[in-house]
Design a protein around this motif. Structure first.
Motif, mmCIF file in Angstrom:
data_model
loop_
_atom_site.group_PDB
_atom_site.id
_atom_site.type_symbol
_atom_site.label_atom_id
_atom_site.label_comp_id
_atom_site.label_asym_id
_atom_site.label_seq_id
_atom_site.Cartn_x
_atom_site.Cartn_y
_atom_site.Cartn_z
ATOM 1 N N LEU A 231 0.823 -1.208 0.000
ATOM 2 C CA LEU A 231 0.000 0.000 0.000
ATOM 3 C C LEU A 231 0.856 1.258 0.000
ATOM 4 C CD1 LEU A 231 -2.793 -1.078 2.528
ATOM 5 C CD2 LEU A 231 -2.950 -0.955 0.035
ATOM 6 N N ARG A 232 1.998 1.199 0.656
ATOM 7 C CA ARG A 232 2.914 2.335 0.647
ATOM 8 C C ARG A 232 3.454 2.569 -0.777
ATOM 9 N NH1 ARG A 232 6.513 0.482 4.054
ATOM 10 N NH2 ARG A 232 5.413 1.222 5.899
ATOM 11 N N CYS A 233 3.759 1.496 -1.480
ATOM 12 C CA CYS A 233 4.246 1.614 -2.865
ATOM 13 C C CYS A 233 3.157 2.185 -3.779
ATOM 14 C CB CYS A 233 4.701 0.253 -3.377
ATOM 15 S SG CYS A 233 6.218 -0.366 -2.630
ATOM 16 N N VAL A 234 1.918 1.761 -3.585
ATOM 17 C CA VAL A 234 0.817 2.267 -4.410
ATOM 18 C C VAL A 234 0.614 3.763 -4.165
ATOM 19 C CG1 VAL A 234 -1.685 2.180 -4.743
ATOM 20 C CG2 VAL A 234 -0.374 0.068 -4.642
ATOM 21 N N ALA A 235 0.686 4.178 -2.916
ATOM 22 C CA ALA A 235 0.482 5.589 -2.587
ATOM 23 C C ALA A 235 1.569 6.474 -3.200
ATOM 24 C CB ALA A 235 0.451 5.770 -1.074
ATOM 25 N N ALA A 236 2.749 5.915 -3.372
ATOM 26 C CA ALA A 236 3.886 6.706 -3.861
ATOM 27 C C ALA A 236 4.111 6.602 -5.358
ATOM 28 C CB ALA A 236 5.158 6.278 -3.117
ATOM 29 N N THR A 237 3.408 5.710 -6.042
ATOM 30 C CA THR A 237 3.721 5.423 -7.441
ATOM 31 C C THR A 237 2.483 5.592 -8.312
ATOM 32 O OG1 THR A 237 5.271 3.736 -6.622
ATOM 33 C CG2 THR A 237 4.799 3.747 -8.992
ATOM 34 N N LEU A 238 2.498 6.577 -9.196
ATOM 35 C CA LEU A 238 1.393 6.777 -10.128
ATOM 36 C C LEU A 238 1.315 5.589 -11.088
ATOM 37 C CD1 LEU A 238 -0.816 8.669 -11.190
ATOM 38 C CD2 LEU A 238 0.904 9.700 -12.699
ATOM 39 N N GLY A 239 0.112 5.087 -11.308
ATOM 40 C CA GLY A 239 -0.070 3.954 -12.209
ATOM 41 C C GLY A 239 0.061 2.606 -11.526
#
Length: 344
Positions: A231-239
């Protein structure tokens, strides 16, 4: 009345009195069952009467310290429900045990159970054929007792402009067939799918088995350690995109839980509408849409299981008692409060 008629009516009167007597006995037994909290037969709780079953009414709860382990999806239940069980049955002591190596998960919990390291385990998927075969080879029998309904939610970066996905589009993203958001009706953006490793938990195993149809991940999938990392990666990465147990995704402020559909433009949100924009969170948070999971209109739903030994051992009694406690009306209400969906 003649003497002949009196003799002919006597058997009928006796039969009527006997019938009334039996009805009276039956009625007394029914009242006793109701007043005793609805227990029948072998002393196990009868869960048919809604609103009448509580933790303290469950029978055959053993005393002792019992190790259990398994699914990370169960974390809210361990946090919110287990203390209530302990308060009702203080001598039924539960201790969660992590695996000696690697991350915890459904599969590792079941392996620990097979190795007699646990009394019972928690799983986000049913037992598979390999596990049943291993149990049989060791002279063991295992049973999977469903206690709650869960579903998989798809989390995307809030800036990804997409109204929803079909299950097939999710499959195509995770098998590498779809790599750009233009292929799913969104502005041009590279899609980066994240996942935990297949060996890390029942949720990943379920996703590969039931959603991907046993197809392997595409080479575009980036592995993360756990759901917090994902979830941290999703919040920081567009797409970016990630899947997890719905209660772990729906209330998050930093990601968007995406509506899913079996067909295009027939999307079902995992949250209760209206949609809460990111900027209004945490003052307002999405709430799980219990109704669509319970009715099965949300396309990716599953059940959570207690994996117990099926014998007469103390461990088996502990596993069955734990499941019985969760299946009471009090247990189901606590499970719902923890963010999952009642099984009954």
């Amino acid at each position: 009345m003649s003497q002949g008629k009196s003799h002919s009516l006597l058997p009928l009167l006796l039969s009527l009195l006997a019938t009334l007597g039996l009805l009276g006995i039956a009625g007394g037994l029914v009242l006793r069952l109701i007043n005793s909290g609805g227990t029948m037969g072998n002393g196990r709780l009868n869960l048919g009467a809604k609103g009448q079953s509580t933790f303290t009414q469950v029978k055959n709860v053993p005393s002792g310290l019992f190790n259990y382990g398994g699914s990370t999806t169960w974390a809210p239940i361990r946090r919110d429900v287990n203390p209530l069980l302990q308060a009702a049955w203080p001598n039924f002591q539960l201790r969660y045990v992590d695996p000696p190596t690697g991350t915890p998960g459904s599969g590792r919990g079941i392996r620990m159970l097979l190795n007699d390291q646990l009394s019972f385990s928690q799983s986000s998927r049913p037992l598979n054929e390999e596990e049943l075969a291993k149990a049989a080879a060791r002279g063991m029998k295992l049973t999977a007792i469903p206690v709650a309904i869960d579903g998989l939610a798809i989390a995307v970066n809030p800036r990804l402009e997409i109204p929803g996905l079909t299950v097939q589009q999710v499959v195509d993203i995770y098998t590498g067939k779809v790599t750009n958001s233009q292929q799913v009706g969104s502005p041009n953006q590279r899609i980066i799918p994240f996942s935990r490793r297949p060996e890390d938990g029942g949720t990943v195993e379920y996703f590969i088995q039931e959603v991907l149809g046993k197809q392997p991940f595409g080479c575009n999938v980036v592995m993360v350690r756990d759901t917090t990392d994902g979830l941290r990666c999703v919040a920081a990465t567009l797409g970016s995109i990630y899947y997890a147990s719905a209660p772990e995704v729906v209330g998050q402020c930093s990601v968007h839980p995406l509506p899913l559909g079996r067909q295009a433009n027939q999307y079902v949100p995992p949250y209760q509408e209206p949609y809460v924009p990111v900027e209004r969170c945490p003052q307002e948070r999405h709430q799980l849409n219990h109704r669509v999971f319970q009715q099965g209109t949300y396309p990716i739903t599953r059940r959570l299981f207690v994996i117990a030994k099926a014998d007469n051992s103390l461990d088996a009694k502990a596993g069955r008692a734990y499941a019985d406690l969760l299946l009471t009306d009090q247990g189901q209400a606590a499970i719902e409060k923890a963010g999952f969906v009642r099984l009954r």
